[in-house]
Design a protein around this motif. Structure first.
Motif, short mmCIF file in Angstrom:
data_model
loop_
_atom_site.label_atom_id
_atom_site.label_comp_id
_atom_site.label_asym_id
_atom_site.label_seq_id
_atom_site.Cartn_x
_atom_site.Cartn_y
_atom_site.Cartn_z
N ARG A 237 1.02 -1.77 0.04
CA ARG A 237 0.01 0.70 0.11
C ARG A 237 0.94 1.38 -0.28
O ARG A 237 0.19 1.85 -0.43
N GLU A 260 -2.01 2.71 -2.41
CA GLU A 260 -2.81 4.34 -1.70
C GLU A 260 -1.19 5.08 -1.89
O GLU A 260 -1.53 6.25 -1.49
N ARG A 281 -6.56 3.13 -5.82
CA ARG A 281 -7.10 3.36 -4.41
C ARG A 281 -5.99 4.37 -4.15
O ARG A 281 -5.87 4.76 -2.93
N SER A 304 -9.40 8.04 -6.07
CA SER A 304 -9.29 8.59 -4.68
C SER A 304 -7.99 9.42 -4.75
O SER A 304 -7.86 9.99 -3.80
#
Length: 810
Positions: A237, A260, A281, A304
């Motif tokens: 992430r 992310e 994401r 996002s």
């Protein structure tokens, strides 16, 4: 010959001058001040030097006269490595290549046991050139644990292998690692791997076997590419590859579906790969200090994305459909070659736009209308010649920086920005405002612009003085074209009941709306009483006409809401109305606001910006139907700052399930009603600069509240209901009369990271406050306590918290 230059004959018999030179250098290059009192040692045979540094340099010892500091050094002879073997040579260089044995000793038994007990191992800043081999077997049970008998286990059961944790956090940063062993695949339980600040030139493919890895930091190395296996990590992430030597990003990066956070700044990347938009994401994309010339078209698919950093690249423009990044909050495009900004239609959540050091020539009018939540607008060091009057539509603007541009006139509409606290205009050829006023700062500049706006209103300024249009004729046409086809604006059409054309309302409130000549505000009455009375009579006749139609059986053309309105008495010469139900041919006969007539444009603006902002109008109350209209238009931001409200308007209850941001700063509110607890979606509440002494106990029900500002009120203690806000992250309570801190209550706020308690009456700071490690920003200046001292406070939050922890009684 000078006695200082005499050389003992015994030294002339040495092999060469190199030994003589070294025998002198051993005392610090002729600097006697650096020689210890006990003397020094010869570099070759470790024998003490006979010189006493505390004696005069002209004195001789062992037949040698000390050479003065300014004298020329004897010529250096060949070094011992060039064929001469000095006697008893035992010189050990300061810098030497570390051996594997030295690196292995860094993983001590204490660190080993701690890592197996906590699952975390910190080997940062150890100077390692290789990872200790023992580390790769840390998840295996050691021989001692396996052989331990039951008696030993009963004594120290915590050391048993079945009670130990697998390694999940490994920090190898700030070392001298050039590569990793393929045995890294043995650490399959790792979730965090820190490898920044090393000298890595490549990574082994086996790193792709760490399937549980969530966070990987590879910054400040010498990497040029990543192994393809790394892009198959299913749980990754957070990836940081900044400060390396990448020239491109592999298209395989789009396979990191869970990513992310991506930081690829400070490399040599010239373009982004196609398919990067599949990182749906991703919330933060940092690409500063590269050579990117354009953004790929699919970057707008990162729905996002909240932060985009493109500082110091070679961009010449941004995609026109930037509005598809609807969650974008911060955009950094400083130091590029951008000449034109897009309209940002759809970027309603954008809070910060930093565009300094570019070649921007103008600020699009559409941009001002499309960014209602923008708080920071940085345009310094560009080519801007004029700011549009539509900048007044940025109701939440806090900071506007147009330093070093070519602006000659500041629009008076800047004075209507109630939240503007920083206006930087240095380096512009502004001629309409005196230099001494510009040097006085933001408040004085805005006051000057406000005075000019009011003066123009009183004298009925020309078309060029309209608050939000540069010219009347051009503005009428352009603004009408901006409206959608199904949303016509009666302020630019002929009215069925009244033919005179519309004109602008020159009233003190600067409402920026249009009205009929016969529907005039109270300020117009002071200037033209006869015309005002005539307009009132025409308005009443117009109302009576509709009432007669209703009474004579023509009520079918009116909705139930309109039928009720027809029996309502005028409110101060104006009529209250629900605009969403009123036909366009009848809207102008009624007034939904008690000071000015609001046209359908008002409803369109609510629908378009989702913001109800009425600032600096001197309001003491707001009619309930205003909030009903706002509720029907799905408004989620309400801003009534800088008015005269003494409490929250009751009509706000109609929006309790919609409002996410509520701003009531700079009013005279002295109490907050309990119905505030009904706001189930609110995330920001600004009650600063009021007269509030306490908050209702029901306040603790606001579970979604993340930021609370109660600065400059009259609180003597933080309200008890506040300690129940589990989601609170920012608490600003400066400028009150708070006397003591309830640390036990603050411990109930697990997400609190910013606590501002400046300028209160706090006399004692409990040391246990230092245990609240979740607080990363603490402000305590301006209180009468003696400890911590001001010098400690000035060093920042980390120093303050450390100071407090050190004084916790043991």
């Amino acid at each position: 010959m000078d006695s200082h230059m005499m050389i003992n004959e015994s030294l002339l018999n040495t092999t060469n001058f190199a030994e003589f030179d070294n025998s002198i250098d051993c005392c610090g290059d002729y600097n006697l001040d650096s020689v210890p009192a006990s003397g020094c040692y010869n570099q070759y045979d470790d024998s003490p030097c006979e010189m006493n540094p505390r004696q005069n340099t002209s004195s001789t010892y062992a037949g040698v006269s000390r050479i003065p500091r300014g004298a020329a050094r004897p010529r250096q002879g060949p070094s011992p490595r060039q064929g001469l073997s000095p006697r008893n040579y035992s010189f050990v260089p300061v810098f030497h290549e570390r051996t594997s044995k030295e690196d292995d000793t860094l993983l001590t038994d204490n660190l080993w046991k701690l890592a197996r007990k906590t699952g975390t191992l910190n080997l940062a800043n150890k100077g390692m050139a290789r990872v200790p081999e023992r580390l790769y077997d840390i998840n295996e049970a050691d021989a001692d644990s396996k052989k331990a008998n039951l008696e030993k286990l009963s004594i120290n059961e915590a050391d048993a292998w079945w009670n130990q944790m697998p390694l999940n956090n490994l920090d190898l940063s700030s070392n001298s690692l050039t590569n990793l062993s393929p045995k890294i695949e043995n650490l399959i339980t790792l979730t965090v791997l820190q490898l920044h600040d090393n000298a890595l030139v490549e990574l082994p493919p086996q790193i792709g076997k760490l399937e549980k890895l969530v966070r990987l930091n590879l910054s400040h190395n010498k990497l040029k590419e990543l192994p393809p296996d790394l892009y198959s990590l299913p749980e990754l992430r957070h990836l940081n590859i900044s400060h390396n030597e990448f020239v491109e990003l592999s298209p395989d990066i789009s396979n990191l579906h869970m990513l992310e956070f991506l930081d690829a700044g400070n490399n040599n990347i010239s373009s982004l790969p196609g398919g990067i938009g599949f990182l749906v994401r991703l919330t933060a994309l940092l690409l500063a200090n590269n050579h990117i010339k354009e953004l790929p078209s699919d970057i707008v698919y990162m729905r996002s994305l909240q932060k985009l950093d493109l500082i110091k690249n070679d961009l010449i423009g941004l995609p026109e459909d930037m509005g598809l990044l609807r969650k974008l909050q911060c955009l950094y495009i400083q130091h590029n070659d951008i000449k034109e900004l897009p309209s940002f239609e759809g970027n309603e959540m954008l809070n910060e736009l930093h565009a300094s050091n570019n070649y921007i020539e103008q600020v699009p009018k559409q941009l001002c209308a499309n960014l209602p939540h923008l708080k920071i607008f940085d345009l310094r060091d560009n080519k801007i010649k004029q700011l549009p009057d539509e900048i007044c539509l940025m109701r939440n603007l806090n900071r506007l920086d147009v330093t070093n541009n070519s602006i000659s006139v500041l629009p008076v509409t800047l004075s209507s920005l109630a939240h503007l606290i920083s206006l930087q205009v240095d380096g512009n050829p502004i001629k309409t405002i005196r230099r001494d006023i510009l040097q006085c700062g933001t408040a004085r500049i805005l006051k000057t612009l406000q005075d000019r706006a009011q003066t123009k209103d009183r004298v009925g300024g020309g078309a060029e003085d309209l608050p939000c249009s540069s010219s009347a004729a051009g503005s009428d046409q352009s603004m009408q074209q901006q409206l959608p086809a199904n949303m016509t604006d009666n302020s630019y059409q002929q009215h069925n009941c009244a033919q005179p054309p519309f004109r602008h309302c020159h009233c003190r409130c600067q409402c920026q709306h249009f009205m009929h000549p016969e529907q005039l505000c109270g300020f117009y009455y002071q200037q033209f009483p006869e015309k005002y009375e005539q307009g009132q009579q025409q308005q009443q006749q117009h109302h009576q006409q509709h009432l007669d139609q209703f009474q004579f059986g023509q009520a079918s053309q009116y909705s139930p809401q309109q039928q009720q309105l027809l029996y309502r008495e005028p409110y101060g010469g104006h009529y209250m109305d629900n605009y969403s139900a009123m036909p366009e041919t009848q809207m102008d006969a009624y007034n939904p606001y008690n000071r000015c007539v609001v046209q359908p444009r008002w409803v369109y603006k609510l629908r378009h910006t989702r913001t109800l902002a009425v600032n600096s109008q001197g309001l003491s109350d707001v009619p309930a139907h205003i909030f009903k209209v706002a509720s029907e238009e799905k408004v989620h931001v309400v801003d009534f700052a800088r008015n005269q409200l003494s409490t929250l308007p009751k009509g706000l209850q109609h929006m309790s399930n919609l409002v996410t941001e509520l701003v009531l700063a700079h009013n005279v509110i002295n109490c907050v009603p309990p119905f505030i607890s009904q706001f189930t979606r609110i995330t920001l509440l600004n009650l600063s600069n009021n007269l509030i002494k306490d908050l209702p106990q029901e306040f603790g029900l606001l579970n979604t509240l993340r930021e609370l500002n109660i600065a400059n009120n009259r609180f003597q203690a933080l309200p008890n209901g506040l300690y129940e806000l589990q989601g609170l992250e920012i608490l600003v309570a400066s400028g009150n009369q708070i006397k003591a801190l309830n640390v036990a209550g603050l411990q109930n706020l697990p997400r609190l990271n910013t606590l501002d308690l400046r300028d209160n009456n706090i006399e004692y700071i409990p040391p246990i406050l230092g245990n609240l490690t979740n607080i990363t920003h603490l402000e305590l200046v301006g209180n009468p306590f003696r400890q911590p001292r001001h010098q400690i406070l000035m060093k920042g939050t980390d120093t303050i918290m450390s100071y407090l922890r050190d004084r916790i009684p043991t």
